[in-house]
Design an enzyme around this catalytic site. Sequence first.
Site, PDB file in Angstrom:
ATOM      1  N   LYS A  19      23.975  52.193   5.922  1.00  0.00           N
ATOM      2  CA  LYS A  19      22.682  51.926   5.598  1.00  0.00           C
ATOM      3  C   LYS A  19      22.315  53.454   4.559  1.00  0.00           C
ATOM      4  O   LYS A  19      22.313  53.416   3.511  1.00  0.00           O
ATOM      5  CB  LYS A  19      21.284  51.283   6.517  1.00  0.00           C
ATOM      6  CG  LYS A  19      20.331  51.623   5.295  1.00  0.00           C
ATOM      7  CD  LYS A  19      19.539  50.423   6.321  1.00  0.00           C
ATOM      8  CE  LYS A  19      18.626  51.225   7.381  1.00  0.00           C
ATOM      9  NZ  LYS A  19      17.325  51.861   6.686  1.00  0.00           N
ATOM     10  N   GLY A  91      11.586  53.277   3.911  1.00  0.00           N
ATOM     11  CA  GLY A  91      11.276  54.848   3.877  1.00  0.00           C
ATOM     12  C   GLY A  91      12.351  55.764   2.570  1.00  0.00           C
ATOM     13  O   GLY A  91      12.464  56.523   2.248  1.00  0.00           O
ATOM     14  N   ARG A 119       3.174  53.960   5.521  1.00  0.00           N
ATOM     15  CA  ARG A 119       3.660  55.288   5.996  1.00  0.00           C
ATOM     16  C   ARG A 119       3.697  56.787   5.294  1.00  0.00           C
ATOM     17  O   ARG A 119       3.239  56.107   4.025  1.00  0.00           O
ATOM     18  CB  ARG A 119       5.093  54.812   6.370  1.00  0.00           C
ATOM     19  CG  ARG A 119       5.756  53.617   7.434  1.00  0.00           C
ATOM     20  CD  ARG A 119       7.280  53.843   6.711  1.00  0.00           C
ATOM     21  NE  ARG A 119       8.141  54.485   7.685  1.00  0.00           N
ATOM     22  CZ  ARG A 119       9.244  54.258   7.187  1.00  0.00           C
ATOM     23  NH1 ARG A 119       9.737  53.740   6.526  1.00  0.00           N
ATOM     24  NH2 ARG A 119      10.132  55.494   7.833  1.00  0.00           N
ATOM     25  N   SER A 162      13.240  66.179   9.030  1.00  0.00           N
ATOM     26  CA  SER A 162      13.846  65.033   8.481  1.00  0.00           C
ATOM     27  C   SER A 162      14.545  64.829   6.970  1.00  0.00           C
ATOM     28  O   SER A 162      14.990  65.696   5.973  1.00  0.00           O
ATOM     29  CB  SER A 162      12.112  64.342   7.453  1.00  0.00           C
ATOM     30  OG  SER A 162      12.300  63.592   6.513  1.00  0.00           O
ATOM     31  N   GLN A 164      15.325  62.504   4.971  1.00  0.00           N
ATOM     32  CA  GLN A 164      15.112  61.609   3.402  1.00  0.00           C
ATOM     33  C   GLN A 164      14.264  62.819   2.867  1.00  0.00           C
ATOM     34  O   GLN A 164      14.318  63.119   1.253  1.00  0.00           O
ATOM     35  CB  GLN A 164      13.994  60.985   4.036  1.00  0.00           C
ATOM     36  CG  GLN A 164      14.659  59.309   4.465  1.00  0.00           C
ATOM     37  CD  GLN A 164      13.631  58.880   5.518  1.00  0.00           C
ATOM     38  OE1 GLN A 164      11.979  58.519   4.860  1.00  0.00           O
ATOM     39  NE2 GLN A 164      13.810  57.747   5.549  1.00  0.00           N
ATOM     40  N   ASP A 316      17.124  56.487  15.117  1.00  0.00           N
ATOM     41  CA  ASP A 316      16.951  55.309  14.592  1.00  0.00           C
ATOM     42  C   ASP A 316      17.404  54.607  16.181  1.00  0.00           C
ATOM     43  O   ASP A 316      17.156  53.478  15.916  1.00  0.00           O
ATOM     44  CB  ASP A 316      17.575  55.094  14.119  1.00  0.00           C
ATOM     45  CG  ASP A 316      16.908  55.341  12.227  1.00  0.00           C
ATOM     46  OD1 ASP A 316      16.030  55.552  11.953  1.00  0.00           O
ATOM     47  OD2 ASP A 316      17.715  55.794  11.611  1.00  0.00           O
ATOM     48  N   LYS A 343       7.590  55.212  11.462  1.00  0.00           N
ATOM     49  CA  LYS A 343       9.427  54.833  10.935  1.00  0.00           C
ATOM     50  C   LYS A 343       8.158  53.163  10.617  1.00  0.00           C
ATOM     51  O   LYS A 343       6.870  52.873  10.714  1.00  0.00           O
ATOM     52  CB  LYS A 343       9.913  54.845  12.236  1.00  0.00           C
ATOM     53  CG  LYS A 343      11.167  55.903  12.670  1.00  0.00           C
ATOM     54  CD  LYS A 343      11.180  56.552  11.682  1.00  0.00           C
ATOM     55  CE  LYS A 343      12.260  57.744  11.782  1.00  0.00           C
ATOM     56  NZ  LYS A 343      12.682  58.139  10.467  1.00  0.00           N
ATOM     57  N   ARG A 388      14.462  47.190  13.932  1.00  0.00           N
ATOM     58  CA  ARG A 388      15.450  48.119  15.068  1.00  0.00           C
ATOM     59  C   ARG A 388      14.715  47.510  16.569  1.00  0.00           C
ATOM     60  O   ARG A 388      15.903  47.490  17.486  1.00  0.00           O
ATOM     61  CB  ARG A 388      16.158  49.345  15.159  1.00  0.00           C
ATOM     62  CG  ARG A 388      16.406  49.659  13.896  1.00  0.00           C
ATOM     63  CD  ARG A 388      17.121  51.362  13.762  1.00  0.00           C
ATOM     64  NE  ARG A 388      17.295  51.848  12.320  1.00  0.00           N
ATOM     65  CZ  ARG A 388      18.120  52.084  11.981  1.00  0.00           C
ATOM     66  NH1 ARG A 388      19.419  50.458  12.448  1.00  0.00           N
ATOM     67  NH2 ARG A 388      18.498  51.991  10.805  1.00  0.00           N
TER      68      ARG A 388
HETATM   69  C1  S3P Z   1      17.143  58.206   6.758  1.00  0.00           C
HETATM   70  C2  S3P Z   1      16.934  59.216   7.960  1.00  0.00           C
HETATM   71  C3  S3P Z   1      15.582  58.837   8.971  1.00  0.00           C
HETATM   72  C4  S3P Z   1      16.006  57.788  10.048  1.00  0.00           C
HETATM   73  C5  S3P Z   1      15.987  56.418   8.512  1.00  0.00           C
HETATM   74  C6  S3P Z   1      16.810  56.682   7.335  1.00  0.00           C
HETATM   75  C7  S3P Z   1      17.966  58.670   5.527  1.00  0.00           C
HETATM   76  O1  S3P Z   1      14.757  59.230   8.098  1.00  0.00           O
HETATM   77  O2  S3P Z   1      14.951  57.441  10.443  1.00  0.00           O
HETATM   78  O3  S3P Z   1      16.072  55.506   8.743  1.00  0.00           O
HETATM   79  O4  S3P Z   1      18.865  57.589   5.388  1.00  0.00           O
HETATM   80  O5  S3P Z   1      18.263  59.640   5.054  1.00  0.00           O
HETATM   81  P1  S3P Z   1      13.620  60.989   8.091  1.00  0.00           P
HETATM   82  O6  S3P Z   1      14.550  61.790   7.969  1.00  0.00           O
HETATM   83  O7  S3P Z   1      12.336  60.396   7.714  1.00  0.00           O
HETATM   84  O8  S3P Z   1      13.103  60.975  10.252  1.00  0.00           O
END
Ligand code: S3P
Length: 428
Positions: A19, A91, A119, A162, A164, A316, A343, A388
């Site tokens: 993903k 997210g 969130r 993070s 993200q 995750d 989350k 999850r």
């Molecule tokens: C992800 C980063 C994680 C993870 C999410 C996917 C990504 O979140 O929990 O399911 O693809 O960059 P965070 O980076 O906010 O912890």
Amino acid sequence: MKIQPINYLNGTIKLPGDKSISHRSAIISALANGQTTIENFASSADCASTLECLQKLGVIVERTGSTVIVKGVGKQGFIESASELDCGNSGTTVRMLAGIVAAQPFSSTLIGDESLSKRPMKRVIEPLTEMGAKFDSTENRLPLKVHGTLLKSIFYQPNIASAQVKSCVLLAGLNAVGTTEFTEITPTRDHTERMLRWFGVEITATRTVNGKLLSISGDAELTAKNLVVPADVSSAAFFLVAASCLQNSDVTIENVGLNPTRRGIIDVLKSLGASIEIINETEVCNEPIGDLRVRGSKNLVSKDVIRGEIIANIIDEIPILAVFGTQLENGLEIREAGELRVKESDRIAAAVENLRRMNADVEEFPDGFRVKKSKLKGTKVDSFGDHRIAMAFAVAGLLAEGETEITNAECAAVSFPEFFDVLKSVSN
Ligand code: S3P
């Protein structure tokens, strides 16, 4: 969804594309010059949200099953969307797209479902505001109106681990004047860095006293290059745990992503006594992959509390580790995982609640939980609308006595629509 206990798991399975990598493949291909073909693109609903948002921003996307063709528009070729960009439950979609639209000469409104609307978005609003973008939101939540502009580069050191946030800043940095620098104190998944390099972007990484300093130039251009997405190690985790707990199990999972910043779950499970063998290791598109063979184990035992740097790596997989904890001699304690509370659901509260309903002895902490070895009993549990949690408790149901009923289990499709079918195909 009703789950009955089983005896063991057996067979060879292929899982859908990762993903995290699929989101990045779509977004980074859109930023590139030229056309990219992506193979084994995730079947996840979240990744479909990313494709839809890109289409609204003027990107041509053609999808046939797990093959996706993206016609890149270049870093500044997006057009203003006629309607809101709906990120659904995702997210990663909203936070990565924020970094792109913040640098476009128009405004965009990012929205999401009920869970995503709760969130925190301050984590991306803050660096992007520093770069010059303007936002309208209430309490830093969705809906989020982003007023794009010509960004300036910044030096940024976040106070949370993070990927993200890191990805958002790096992607914004591609469109900023000058060189954007980002310090990563705790390592998080590095798929964005690896994929940008695959597309010809230079990202330098330097060790500093604070961690890793990443630099990216606003002059960088991306050249389209075809991609193959590895199978999702986070989806594999449910099978690794189920097979480890059931004697006589023997399951092989093919072409799983083994990126060191994501494979922590394999190392953690092995350290807790799981029998997992990695075979046919190779690399595809800058990402290490391999087949995983997992067999039932007799000696599942925990020694130490799981905390520290490993948490971001396995973030995750903690819901399924909570279930695994009920099968371990000494149980399992996980701490410093407060991020789980923001989350898709509050994953600490959700896991603790469901485990208690299933007769497990579990203590909740603000930043984690401690679960004792417990004999699980089938009952009604809730997915809390979180994919999850739904899949973790399906595995709990396999290990329990009697029938387990999971309400709203179809939310598993957020990451893994085929989950229940694949599970059935290896169940005995
Ligand atoms: C992800 C980063 C994680 C993870 C999410 C996917 C990504 O979140 O929990 O399911 O693809 O960059 P965070 O980076 O906010 O912890």
